[in-house]
Scaffold this active site. Structure first.
Site, mmCIF file in Angstrom:
data_model
loop_
_atom_site.group_PDB
_atom_site.id
_atom_site.type_symbol
_atom_site.label_atom_id
_atom_site.label_comp_id
_atom_site.label_asym_id
_atom_site.label_seq_id
_atom_site.Cartn_x
_atom_site.Cartn_y
_atom_site.Cartn_z
ATOM 1 N N CYS A 121 28.187 14.165 59.904
ATOM 2 C CA CYS A 121 29.480 14.188 59.211
ATOM 3 C C CYS A 121 29.505 13.013 58.231
ATOM 4 O O CYS A 121 29.067 11.920 58.563
ATOM 5 C CB CYS A 121 30.606 14.056 60.242
ATOM 6 S SG CYS A 121 32.232 13.652 59.550
ATOM 7 N N CYS B 95 39.314 10.420 59.121
ATOM 8 C CA CYS B 95 38.499 10.906 60.251
ATOM 9 C C CYS B 95 39.262 11.994 61.012
ATOM 10 O O CYS B 95 40.336 11.749 61.551
ATOM 11 C CB CYS B 95 38.150 9.753 61.187
ATOM 12 S SG CYS B 95 37.297 10.359 62.661
ATOM 13 N N ASP C 271 15.171 2.082 62.573
ATOM 14 C CA ASP C 271 15.941 2.891 63.507
ATOM 15 C C ASP C 271 15.167 3.231 64.780
ATOM 16 O O ASP C 271 15.558 4.124 65.506
ATOM 17 C CB ASP C 271 16.241 4.235 62.777
ATOM 18 C CG ASP C 271 17.628 4.728 63.052
ATOM 19 O OD1 ASP C 271 18.424 3.937 63.530
ATOM 20 O OD2 ASP C 271 17.889 5.916 62.781
ATOM 21 N N CYS D 253 36.575 -4.782 52.776
ATOM 22 C CA CYS D 253 37.403 -3.592 53.029
ATOM 23 C C CYS D 253 38.851 -3.859 52.626
ATOM 24 O O CYS D 253 39.574 -2.925 52.265
ATOM 25 C CB CYS D 253 37.360 -3.203 54.507
ATOM 26 S SG CYS D 253 35.891 -2.258 54.944
ATOM 27 N N CYS E 195 39.136 5.494 55.503
ATOM 28 C CA CYS E 195 38.213 6.125 56.455
ATOM 29 C C CYS E 195 38.928 6.445 57.771
ATOM 30 O O CYS E 195 38.705 7.500 58.368
ATOM 31 C CB CYS E 195 36.988 5.249 56.695
ATOM 32 S SG CYS E 195 37.371 3.566 57.178
ATOM 33 N N CYS F 124 33.989 9.937 56.559
ATOM 34 C CA CYS F 124 34.456 8.542 56.431
ATOM 35 C C CYS F 124 33.665 7.762 55.380
ATOM 36 O O CYS F 124 34.019 6.639 55.034
ATOM 37 C CB CYS F 124 34.457 7.832 57.780
ATOM 38 S SG CYS F 124 32.872 7.814 58.605
HETATM 39 S S1 SF4 Z 1 37.133 3.503 53.368
HETATM 40 FE FE1 SF4 Z 1 36.891 2.310 55.244
HETATM 41 S S2 SF4 Z 1 34.913 1.357 55.026
HETATM 42 FE FE2 SF4 Z 1 35.508 2.003 52.978
HETATM 43 S S3 SF4 Z 1 36.546 0.224 52.066
HETATM 44 FE FE3 SF4 Z 1 38.101 1.513 53.027
HETATM 45 S S4 SF4 Z 1 38.343 0.635 55.070
HETATM 46 FE FE4 SF4 Z 1 36.407 -0.127 54.280
HETATM 47 S S1 SF4 Z 2 31.367 10.524 60.876
HETATM 48 FE FE1 SF4 Z 2 33.151 11.936 60.760
HETATM 49 S S2 SF4 Z 2 33.876 12.153 62.876
HETATM 50 FE FE2 SF4 Z 2 32.517 10.353 62.810
HETATM 51 S S3 SF4 Z 2 33.848 8.624 62.482
HETATM 52 FE FE3 SF4 Z 2 33.216 9.291 60.442
HETATM 53 S S4 SF4 Z 2 34.748 10.769 59.779
HETATM 54 FE FE4 SF4 Z 2 35.019 10.451 61.976
#
Ligand code: SF4
Ligand code: SF4
Length: 317
Positions: free
Chosen positions: A241, A198, A134, A188, A194, A244
């Site tokens: 966060c 979000c 990173d 996926c 996800c 997701c």
């Molecule tokens: S939550 Fe998002 S990243 Fe995970 S399998 Fe589903 S689409 Fe893919």
């Molecule tokens: S980390 Fe949180 S705010 Fe950022 S894309 Fe994922 S769910 Fe959305």
């Protein structure tokens, strides 16, 4: 030395050092990634993270970063831990992203990667190279895909079938060849969990995240004071966060990580709102010492905490 044996020996050493996955890719310019990154940057999706524009050429081509580079060796180490599961289940408590609850992974990872590099030198002979966590312009997720140890999910995180996505990524770029892995395919499928979960709609289309709309950006990268509309959107997140990732089915049965230094610190999973409300500089310094949370200075963290407390109190009304 035999290519297959060399590859397997280095892979085995990576596992012995505690890494959970290790893959090998030929070092070269990543043309598709180059176009994607260029477009994303041109659209300003990186906000004030201007460092992302730097070293563009090196970022898309590891041979520019490490002269003579032939291979990128990608490694993953899980930070998944049973205490995280407990923490995730609790609603309406102030939260810190899981990756930031342990000792700074940069330090932990670098040490192990140097050991892997040293070992490679021992078995191969004269090897030049560098290790990265990173810390330099390396497209780590894209390289892990090339090295066959994950795919980039619709939430733009790297996913591994066995490990889920709660892991750190590191690389060793070296001027020696290995037996290369097949590129990982996407798993996926038709899932969109996800994207739906979000809270800020930062995932503006599958596989694309607008960093400037992401809670991680609001609570870590944003230098100026958080505007009021952001304060509401951060919900219960004081730093980063995980939403997701928490909803991702690939994380449901992911195994726990074995590297002790990457286990969460109890203090950073404190659920007591009053405790956070009273957090002063001295206590902040004590509980965050040597952790990624230090990336946000006290004033920034305090600002985040205040926003979260306000949100949680108004939810309780
Ligand atoms: S939550 Fe998002 S990243 Fe995970 S399998 Fe589903 S689409 Fe893919
Ligand atoms: S980390 Fe949180 S705010 Fe950022 S894309 Fe994922 S769910 Fe959305």
């Amino acid at each position: 030395m035999d290519l297959i044996k060399k590859t397997e020996d280095v892979r085995q050493k990576a596992y012995d050092l505690g890494f959970d996955a290790c893959g090998f890719a030929r070092a070269r310019r990543l043309e598709q990634e180059e176009r994607r990154l260029e477009e994303w940057l041109n659209q300003g999706r990186h906000g004030n993270m201007l460092w992302m524009e730097n070293h563009f050429d090196k970022r898309v081509d590891p041979t520019k970063l490490v002269p003579g580079a032939k291979s990128v060796v990608s490694v993953l180490a899980s930070y998944n831990h049973p205490d995280h599961q407990e923490h995730t289940r609790l609603e309406e408590v102030p939260k810190i992203s899981k990756y930031a609850q342990s000792r700074d992974y940069h330090k932990v990872f670098k040490k192990k990667l140097y050991k892997l590099f040293k070992y490679t030198r021992e078995i191969v002979g004269k090897v030049q190279g560098r290790v990265f966590v990173d810390s330099a312009p390396v497209l780590d997720k894209a390289w892990a895909v090339q090295a066959g140890i994950g795919w980039i999910g619709k939430n733009s995180m790297l996913l591994n079938k066995r490990l889920g996505s709660y892991f750190f990524i590191g690389e060793m770029i070296v001027d020696t060849e290995f037996r290369y892995n097949e590129v990982t395919t996407d798993h996926c499928g038709s899932c969109t969990r996800c994207i739906e979960a979000c809270p800020t709609n930062a995932i503006y289309e599958p596989y694309r995240v607008d960093a400037t709309k992401c809670i991680s950006y609001f609570t870590i990268e944003l230098k100026e004071e958080m505007p009021d509309e952001y304060k509401k959107q951060v919900g219960e997140w004081m730093f980063g966060c995980d939403i997701c990732q928490e909803v991702c089915p690939w994380n449901r049965d992911a195994p726990y990580g074995s590297i002790e230094d990457l286990h969460p610190r109890e203090e950073l999973q404190n659920h007591d709102m009053e405790y956070w409300e009273e957090l002063d500089l001295k206590e902040y310094n004590r509980i965050t010492e040597g952790t990624p949370v230090r990336r946000a200075k006290y004033e920034k963290f305090r600002d985040n905490v205040d926003a979260v407390i306000e949100n949680l109190k108004s939810e309780g009304d």
